[in-house]
Motif scaffolding. Sequence first.
Motif, PDB file in Angstrom:
ATOM      1  N   ILE A 180      26.599  47.267  40.937  1.00 57.89           N
ATOM      2  CA  ILE A 180      25.330  46.395  40.703  1.00 57.89           C
ATOM      3  C   ILE A 180      25.706  45.263  39.738  1.00 57.89           C
ATOM      4  CG2 ILE A 180      23.454  46.558  39.077  1.00 57.89           C
ATOM      5  CD1 ILE A 180      22.666  47.623  42.044  1.00 57.89           C
ATOM      6  N   ASP A 181      26.547  45.408  38.892  1.00 60.19           N
ATOM      7  CA  ASP A 181      27.017  44.441  37.936  1.00 60.19           C
ATOM      8  C   ASP A 181      27.729  43.309  38.886  1.00 60.19           C
ATOM      9  OD1 ASP A 181      25.872  45.045  35.504  1.00 60.19           O
ATOM     10  OD2 ASP A 181      27.785  45.853  34.743  1.00 60.19           O
ATOM     11  N   LYS A 182      28.398  43.860  39.743  1.00 66.87           N
ATOM     12  CA  LYS A 182      29.527  42.772  40.479  1.00 66.87           C
ATOM     13  C   LYS A 182      28.295  41.912  41.439  1.00 66.87           C
ATOM     14  CE  LYS A 182      32.776  46.462  41.517  1.00 66.87           C
ATOM     15  NZ  LYS A 182      33.867  46.768  42.453  1.00 66.87           N
ATOM     16  N   LEU A 183      27.395  42.870  41.975  1.00 67.54           N
ATOM     17  CA  LEU A 183      26.600  41.739  42.726  1.00 67.54           C
ATOM     18  C   LEU A 183      25.666  40.625  41.932  1.00 67.54           C
ATOM     19  CD1 LEU A 183      25.460  41.751  45.677  1.00 67.54           C
ATOM     20  CD2 LEU A 183      23.541  43.433  44.942  1.00 67.54           C
ATOM     21  N   ASP A 184      25.438  41.287  40.543  1.00 69.70           N
ATOM     22  CA  ASP A 184      24.584  40.396  39.692  1.00 69.70           C
ATOM     23  C   ASP A 184      25.685  39.128  39.447  1.00 69.70           C
ATOM     24  OD1 ASP A 184      22.577  39.625  37.873  1.00 69.70           O
ATOM     25  OD2 ASP A 184      24.068  39.808  36.461  1.00 69.70           O
ATOM     26  N   TYR A 185      26.934  39.528  39.101  1.00 71.80           N
ATOM     27  CA  TYR A 185      27.812  38.327  38.936  1.00 71.80           C
ATOM     28  C   TYR A 185      28.136  37.607  39.970  1.00 71.80           C
ATOM     29  CZ  TYR A 185      29.054  39.859  34.011  1.00 71.80           C
ATOM     30  OH  TYR A 185      28.864  40.020  32.733  1.00 71.80           O
ATOM     31  N   LYS A 186      28.235  38.136  41.198  1.00 67.71           N
ATOM     32  CA  LYS A 186      28.359  37.366  42.251  1.00 67.71           C
ATOM     33  C   LYS A 186      27.172  36.448  42.451  1.00 67.71           C
ATOM     34  CE  LYS A 186      30.055  39.214  46.319  1.00 67.71           C
ATOM     35  NZ  LYS A 186      30.247  39.807  47.322  1.00 67.71           N
TER      36      LYS A 186
ATOM     37  N   THR B 197      36.996  41.680  31.411  1.00 65.85           N
ATOM     38  CA  THR B 197      37.069  40.501  30.576  1.00 65.85           C
ATOM     39  C   THR B 197      37.605  39.158  31.079  1.00 65.85           C
ATOM     40  OG1 THR B 197      37.654  42.180  28.641  1.00 65.85           O
ATOM     41  CG2 THR B 197      37.996  39.743  27.965  1.00 65.85           C
ATOM     42  N   ARG B 198      38.667  39.416  31.703  1.00 63.41           N
ATOM     43  CA  ARG B 198      39.286  38.086  32.451  1.00 63.41           C
ATOM     44  C   ARG B 198      38.387  37.737  33.702  1.00 63.41           C
ATOM     45  NH1 ARG B 198      45.478  37.431  32.268  1.00 63.41           N
ATOM     46  NH2 ARG B 198      44.495  35.276  31.595  1.00 63.41           N
ATOM     47  N   THR B 199      37.528  38.708  34.261  1.00 72.15           N
ATOM     48  CA  THR B 199      36.566  38.392  35.300  1.00 72.15           C
ATOM     49  C   THR B 199      35.509  37.509  34.603  1.00 72.15           C
ATOM     50  OG1 THR B 199      37.110  40.161  36.580  1.00 72.15           O
ATOM     51  CG2 THR B 199      35.071  39.015  37.036  1.00 72.15           C
ATOM     52  N   GLU B 200      35.138  37.954  33.294  1.00 74.60           N
ATOM     53  CA  GLU B 200      33.799  37.152  32.560  1.00 74.60           C
ATOM     54  C   GLU B 200      34.778  35.757  32.359  1.00 74.60           C
ATOM     55  OE1 GLU B 200      31.042  37.846  31.780  1.00 74.60           O
ATOM     56  OE2 GLU B 200      30.788  39.951  31.155  1.00 74.60           O
ATOM     57  N   GLU B 201      35.920  35.721  31.982  1.00 78.02           N
ATOM     58  CA  GLU B 201      36.608  34.363  31.623  1.00 78.02           C
ATOM     59  C   GLU B 201      36.738  33.404  32.746  1.00 78.02           C
ATOM     60  OE1 GLU B 201      39.552  35.984  27.914  1.00 78.02           O
ATOM     61  OE2 GLU B 201      40.373  35.508  29.954  1.00 78.02           O
ATOM     62  N   TRP B 202      36.902  33.926  33.841  1.00 72.79           N
ATOM     63  CA  TRP B 202      36.883  33.112  35.397  1.00 72.79           C
ATOM     64  C   TRP B 202      35.579  32.632  35.305  1.00 72.79           C
ATOM     65  CZ3 TRP B 202      41.241  32.249  38.049  1.00 72.79           C
ATOM     66  CH2 TRP B 202      41.149  31.492  39.162  1.00 72.79           C
ATOM     67  N   LEU B 203      34.562  33.524  35.141  1.00 76.11           N
ATOM     68  CA  LEU B 203      33.033  33.104  35.565  1.00 76.11           C
ATOM     69  C   LEU B 203      32.825  31.882  34.403  1.00 76.11           C
ATOM     70  CD1 LEU B 203      30.512  33.237  37.119  1.00 76.11           C
ATOM     71  CD2 LEU B 203      29.860  35.277  35.462  1.00 76.11           C
ATOM     72  N   ALA B 204      33.216  32.264  33.264  1.00 80.31           N
ATOM     73  CA  ALA B 204      32.921  31.229  31.971  1.00 80.31           C
ATOM     74  C   ALA B 204      33.586  30.048  32.264  1.00 80.31           C
ATOM     75  CB  ALA B 204      33.531  31.664  30.708  1.00 80.31           C
ATOM     76  N   TYR B 205      34.662  29.813  33.030  1.00 74.44           N
ATOM     77  CA  TYR B 205      35.258  28.495  33.310  1.00 74.44           C
ATOM     78  C   TYR B 205      34.322  27.857  34.362  1.00 74.44           C
ATOM     79  CZ  TYR B 205      38.582  24.949  33.944  1.00 74.44           C
ATOM     80  OH  TYR B 205      39.346  23.872  34.271  1.00 74.44           O
TER      81      TYR B 205
ATOM     82  N   THR C 289      50.472  36.640  35.380  1.00 75.97           N
ATOM     83  CA  THR C 289      49.128  36.838  35.702  1.00 75.97           C
ATOM     84  C   THR C 289      48.920  36.471  37.161  1.00 75.97           C
ATOM     85  OG1 THR C 289      48.733  36.005  33.512  1.00 75.97           O
ATOM     86  CG2 THR C 289      46.789  36.247  34.931  1.00 75.97           C
ATOM     87  N   THR C 290      48.305  37.566  37.816  1.00 72.85           N
ATOM     88  CA  THR C 290      47.893  37.321  39.151  1.00 72.85           C
ATOM     89  C   THR C 290      46.363  37.300  39.309  1.00 72.85           C
ATOM     90  OG1 THR C 290      47.743  39.589  39.938  1.00 72.85           O
ATOM     91  CG2 THR C 290      49.931  38.350  40.000  1.00 72.85           C
ATOM     92  N   LEU C 291      45.813  36.741  40.432  1.00 72.03           N
ATOM     93  CA  LEU C 291      44.567  36.616  40.627  1.00 72.03           C
ATOM     94  C   LEU C 291      43.855  37.977  40.650  1.00 72.03           C
ATOM     95  CD1 LEU C 291      42.387  34.487  41.051  1.00 72.03           C
ATOM     96  CD2 LEU C 291      42.509  34.834  43.504  1.00 72.03           C
ATOM     97  N   GLN C 292      44.759  38.881  41.375  1.00 74.83           N
ATOM     98  CA  GLN C 292      44.378  40.114  41.467  1.00 74.83           C
ATOM     99  C   GLN C 292      44.054  40.955  40.034  1.00 74.83           C
ATOM    100  OE1 GLN C 292      44.038  41.645  44.276  1.00 74.83           O
ATOM    101  NE2 GLN C 292      43.430  43.869  43.732  1.00 74.83           N
ATOM    102  N   GLN C 293      44.969  40.810  39.094  1.00 72.90           N
ATOM    103  CA  GLN C 293      45.054  41.224  37.876  1.00 72.90           C
ATOM    104  C   GLN C 293      43.679  40.820  37.148  1.00 72.90           C
ATOM    105  OE1 GLN C 293      48.614  40.233  36.355  1.00 72.90           O
ATOM    106  NE2 GLN C 293      49.649  42.022  37.253  1.00 72.90           N
ATOM    107  N   VAL C 294      43.308  39.423  37.260  1.00 74.33           N
ATOM    108  CA  VAL C 294      42.204  38.777  36.770  1.00 74.33           C
ATOM    109  C   VAL C 294      41.084  39.343  37.236  1.00 74.33           C
ATOM    110  CG1 VAL C 294      40.780  36.597  36.510  1.00 74.33           C
ATOM    111  CG2 VAL C 294      43.354  36.343  36.339  1.00 74.33           C
TER     112      VAL C 294
END
Lengths: 691, 1027
Positions: A146-152, A46-54, A36-41
């Motif tokens: 737009i989602d990316k901006l919201d997540y940021k 889903t894994r981006t959400e997981e990163w945010l969830a942590y 697993t690399t950061l790039q892949q995450v």
Amino acid sequence: MKKKIAILMFSVLSSGSLLTSCADYLDSDKYFEDRTTLQQVFEDKTRTEEWLAYAYSFLRNENAEVASKGFATIPAVFADDMYFGDRDYESFHDTKDLGVLNYNKFKLGEYNENDYNASWGTCYKGIRQASIFIQNVDKNKEMSSIDKLDYKGQARFIRAYYYWLLLKKYGPIPIMPDAGVDYTKNYDEVATPRSTYEECADFISTEMIQAAKEIQYLKRDMENVSRPTKGACLATRALVLLYAASPLMNGNTDDFAKKLVDDKGKQLLNSDYSEEKWAKAAAACKDVMDLGVYDLYHVPFNTTNAPGFPVTMAPPADGNFSEKSWPNGWSDIDPYASYRNLFDGDVAAVDNPELIFSRVNNVTSDMNSGIEALVIHEMPIDLGGWNTHGMTQKMVDAYYMKNGDNCPGKDKEIGRGDGSERLTGFTSRADIAAGKYKPLAVGVSLQYADREPRFYASVAYNGSTWEALGDPEASRRNRQVFYYRGSGNGYINAFSYLRTGIGVKKWYNPNDYTTTHSYDNIKRKPETAIRYADILLAYAEALNELDGTYQIASWDGSKTYTISRDINEIKKGTNPVRIRAGLPDYSDADYASKDLLRSRIKRERMIEFMGEGRRYYDLRRWKDAPAEESLQIYGCNVMMTAANREQFQQVVPIYNLPSTFSDKMYFWPISHAELKHNSRLTQNPGWTLND
Amino acid sequence: MKKYLFMLLMLIVSTVSASAQNTIEITGQVTDSKNEPLIGANITVKDAAGLGVITNLDGNYKINVKQYQTLVFSYIGFEKVEVLVKGDKHVINVKMSEEKVNAVDEVVVTAMGTQKKINVTGAITNVNVGDLKHYSSSSLTNTLAGNVPGIIAMQSSGQPGRSTSEFWIRGISTFGASSSAYILVDGFERNNLDEINIEDIESFSVLKDASATAIYGSKGANGVILITTKHGKAGKININGKFESSFNGRTKTPEFVDGLTYANLMNEANVTRNKGVVYQPEELELIRTGLDPDLYPNVDWKKLLLKDGAWSYRGNVNMSGGGNTSRYFASVSYVEDQGMYNADQTLKQKYNTNANYKRWNYRLNVDFDITPTTVLKLGISGNLDKRNTPGLGDYEAIWGQLFGYNPLSTPVMYSNGYTPATGRDVTQMNPYVTATQTGYNEDWTNNIQSNVTLEQNLDFVTKGMRFVGRFGYDTYNYNWIHHRMWPALYKANGRDAQGNIVWDKMRDRSDMFQEAGGDGSRREFLDLMLSWNRQFAQLHNIGATMKFTQDANIQTQNLGSDIKNSVSHKNRGLAGQVTYNYALRYFLDFNFGYTGSENFADGHRYGFFPAFSMAWNVAEESFVKKALPWVNMLKIRFSSGKVGNDNTGTRFPYLYTISGGASGYNWGSTATPNNYAGTFYSQVASPNVTWEIARKMDLGFDFVAFQNRFSLTMDYFNEKRTGIYMVRNYLPQIVGLDSNPSANVGATRSRGFDGNFAYNDHFGEVRWTVRGNITYAKNEILDRDEEIKVYPYQYERGYRIDQQRGLIALGLFKDYEDIRNSPQQSWGDVQPGDIKYKDVNGDGVVNDGDRVAIGATSTPNLIYGLGLSLQWKEFDFNLHFQGAGKSTFPIYGKNVFAFSERDWGNIFKGMLEDRWISADISGNPATENPNASYPRLSYGGNANNQQGSTFWMRDGRYVRLKNLDFGYTLPKTVVNKLHFNSIRFYVSGQNLLTWSKFKLWDPETLNPRGEQYPLSRSVTMGVQVNL
């Protein structure tokens, strides 16, 4: 022949060295490309959400704001409104409580630098995790821009919110670089001093504006209700600015402030008073109010009696609010149900227009310490609860009478009485039959009669009725619970009794019931981290402090507010809270005097936010803690049996709830380990630097 | 790999060349100095490998040679003779004289091959393998301490199969993951010296400074050990045998008190702490009389568990020889070390529960002369080990029990046949049961090593050029099976009203079950070397060498789920050497290694490690030759350079690990969940990590004088280690990491000296040799990962690696007045007779802030040896002392702190003799001695007295008679009749005497608790034959 051999020899040797350069024998990276690399995450949604969830996950547990005492690190349950009587090894010698920070130890300042200090580390973990998210979320291939901006924006909010949690608890804190500190640097380079309170507040304020711009939502749907909105960003900013304007941080020339310095000796709490800070705080509150999405939660006037929902008890007519309908008056709402339902889980987070930011059901993964645990610890022993979360007499006295007056005998024992005496006598069968003293039942002290609706939604007074409507066993429903010695819920020689003989009922839902302390039948309650009432009262508080007039730009620069101590503007803050509570407005004299109004607003906050963790920080930022927290705690005389009920209701000092305050208790101590690892960090005054 | 094999093959094929000229036949006889014919002497033709004959029973030979070729006559133990064939002289008789050991001509094995000692400019110790052989041990490492200058070694256990020594070249100079030397056998890396059969060793060198080790690049920082094994020589078959058996006693094991003494001390321990006695007078009487052995036993557990000693057997046979085109060396050896536990004889037919170790070694080295200039060497070697231990008594468990059971704990067996135990835990099972009734464990190790070497003389390309290519392949397998069981265990808890014993069942019986596991690895090596040496104008000697190496080592078992574990450990490097000397007087060498490890990130993989050295052989100067003719050699050497250590103990620290499944968040609510688990860096990357670097400086001299009778070598070294790999544990939490990164942050300095001397001479017919050696190394931490400390003395930097630390004890409290007037101690209430500590920082409290560096380190900083050999006619005598100095170790544990774990822990005999006793108990105020060597007794833990302090620090210095050896060689006349060349019988003793201040157990083990299989004191008898 020889020549050939020579050529061959050299080719062998040179091929050896050639092999070094081509197809590198030592390059192991090829084996790791599929790890697993950061790039892949970040490419994967889903894994981006997981990163945010942590990143969000550290909002839980020791960083919760409204919770039970389980982590013993949440100062919210250590103020002067609510207390808890368990976890007390010194009194009850239960070895499982050995070394646990109980209420008494806390109130005596008997906690130290190295225990109960997890929140420092977890907040900074959240900060780093969010920073990495901000740096990388743009890599995502499955999310819209737009989602990316919201997540940021969400990550930015969370990061700033962790700083806010730290700032409240520890005072000025080190601000880390935007991209996260480079951990490969040596310790001296990593060492970061504390910024001043003002710098911290400005940083959070700026970040929250940026987050509000990035976040795309004013309101979240059911599945995303615990994500922040634009309003959450602006509301947090308003509170941060309100704190920064408060006496502890604004114009503080006390010895305490002089001792709170960074490694270069710079004072971290501002010694020069700036009135404009109040104006900025007021403008920030205005930003939230002008979003137009929030309203105080209210329930319509109810004319039919249903289990758990009695007919609305209309407050006494005041000639003002009683004549008008919401939002200008209370004629069409049920103040008691409005306030109660806000906390008891009856209204879902997504349906609550008052909720600005909430962890919803994420307060803790450990039910023993969350809001549901508060309820179990409030509930009487007879109904399967722990009977340990109680209320101080000071808090009981703070609640108004239903007509807006003070209760008779208010604060008499602590030397703040107005000469009146506490009421004696109890409700009789005849009184109840005649419909007097609603909602009291028979045999209840008249001290608890005719109080404001928030009192009845919050206080489990001696003889209050616990509905437990869901309980399959009829005998356990609608039970009146007394705290007399000798009754099942009164004084015993163990922790499960209320030291003041006064309980708490806030968050209890009429349908909640339990057996053997199980959480199965306790309704989940959304947390109320920031609600609109916070902003309204903050607005009033900030405006009240002004003498001058200030032109302050709105958060997005779209308009400019003119901010001054305008009574009509102040009423925009105070009135909705008073109306929802079914109380009359303050008098004109109150509004005319800065000091009178200030004490009104402080009292309003004490009542409105009882047990919600605001009081602990309020007392400190107002510098009221030295006076308020060192007052002896009073309550009913729990040694009395039902036969001596008059004496039970006599207010006495509670010998086993001591209370003191020393300056070191303004801010939580920083752990020795952290001081040893960050050479530029300075300790909060009163706490030791090292062992 | 195939690629390289192919290239080697090509070389072999292409170098075949032959030439033919006219030959002449030479005959003659070879005799010794007494004109006795020498049978089996070798006659070879110089520079024509493979052409050789041996003398017959009359010492006669016959050989065909060409004009102007040189005949070389050689025989073991005799000086080589060379004769040029010219003219018509076709009979050449040779008288050979017995060999004299000549220090100047001594040959040293270095990284690039063999070199004459006179040419060596680096710090290299050439170990006399014969000295190592005197010491009868199954483990090579046990022979190093006090024998090899430059090596600090200590043996910590005597358990069969684990009785090996830890050793460090020039001491410990890093606190990183690995401080151990790089070991090469015949050019191939080996992990373990102990798997080598001492008898197979031809040469043993220790490379200590940068110039000698730089070419090993990132592997050489901790020093290098080079071993070459024996190869056959042309000539008739030469058979050597050595057979010996040893009886191994114990050097020193603690003695324990008897039951009655124990009971009285226990009573005192209670009374002195204001508690009642445990044993009433009538109970003491029962103990004394032994009338109730179930409840009041009196067991000597040590006697019960341990035999007086155990036997070891070692046998070795090797054969070597060869003919015109090939030579061989073959050896087999067997070692068996028996354990000293008493076994249950009834189980003997089923299985062996005793500790036991067996090892078979074999080695076959065959050299083929493929062409007159090409030699192909094949080597196969291996060892098979089998280790046996009691089922639950592996490692030190059984010793913990032996030290835990007091004489009154339980009897060996209850009278009704119940098996006793004092506790429910396995660790408190009774030691006799553990040793005999709990099954058995078996461990096996298989090592198979094979290698091919091709040596090509390239004189035909240019004079002095040579190519060597090596390829090796090893496999290692380790398996273990534990067959375990235990009986039902009971404890007698007094008697009921009827007088029947009340039984407490401590543990249910377990029938035999098994557990098994294993480990394995595989290694490949490739090594290509091209060298060139030439002399010009008789004065200028120039040499150059280039070497390419590559190896891979992969673990094949226990890999876990992380793919990092399955990647081979790989290295590759290019190394070179240029040497120059002028007339053997002025020397200048330059060495370098350009090596890489796969463990680091791109850009940090390869490193360049240069070193230079120079020497001046003063003795060759004409004015010295004239003025001091008795000086044979006086060479002053200096070297300086850089070497690396790539063993970080962590695989691929530059990689990060991202894990999922951490705590997450629900963005919905309980009614409408939208849950995500967390994903995060469970391990952050440390991208800049690389090897640690050693900068080594060495200044030394070699002195040989008096016709080579006296030799002395001394070296001073100064080394700075930087970039020691460490996990950084003290990043502040504001950084926000869930894991700690690592970095090259540590630095140390290590300084010291080593040296040795030898003097040999004779008094009449008595030949004698005295030799001695010394190694002293002191290190200092210059930097390491540390957090901020309040007091400077709390830092590790500025002190030795593994510096002992503790409180400073000021004796015992005299009385309550003394306690009141002293700083408060932070470990509970103290009473008179408890240990009083110094308030170092003067803050009025004695606490952790008062711990300072005390003593030295437990590993000795000084090791020395002194030996004496005598030879008179057929008798030989050898004596060797070994000593260690500058060592401090703490003692603690359930026995040292008497009664600290209540009745768990026996009492050492003698330890409590000189203790503080309250006058109320002894009736004598004199027993309240504040200077007593043991504080007032306690029952249960006493935190104050058990603090690490100078009170419990012990001096680890010792000197021991490590070896005493006496041999008799049968006269040649007798032997030759039996068709043997020589037969020698010998008796030897190991560790016969030890002098040390520390009396409780063997000081060499440096064990703080003493709970260890003891080192052996053994007597060996053996015979050595040659035919």
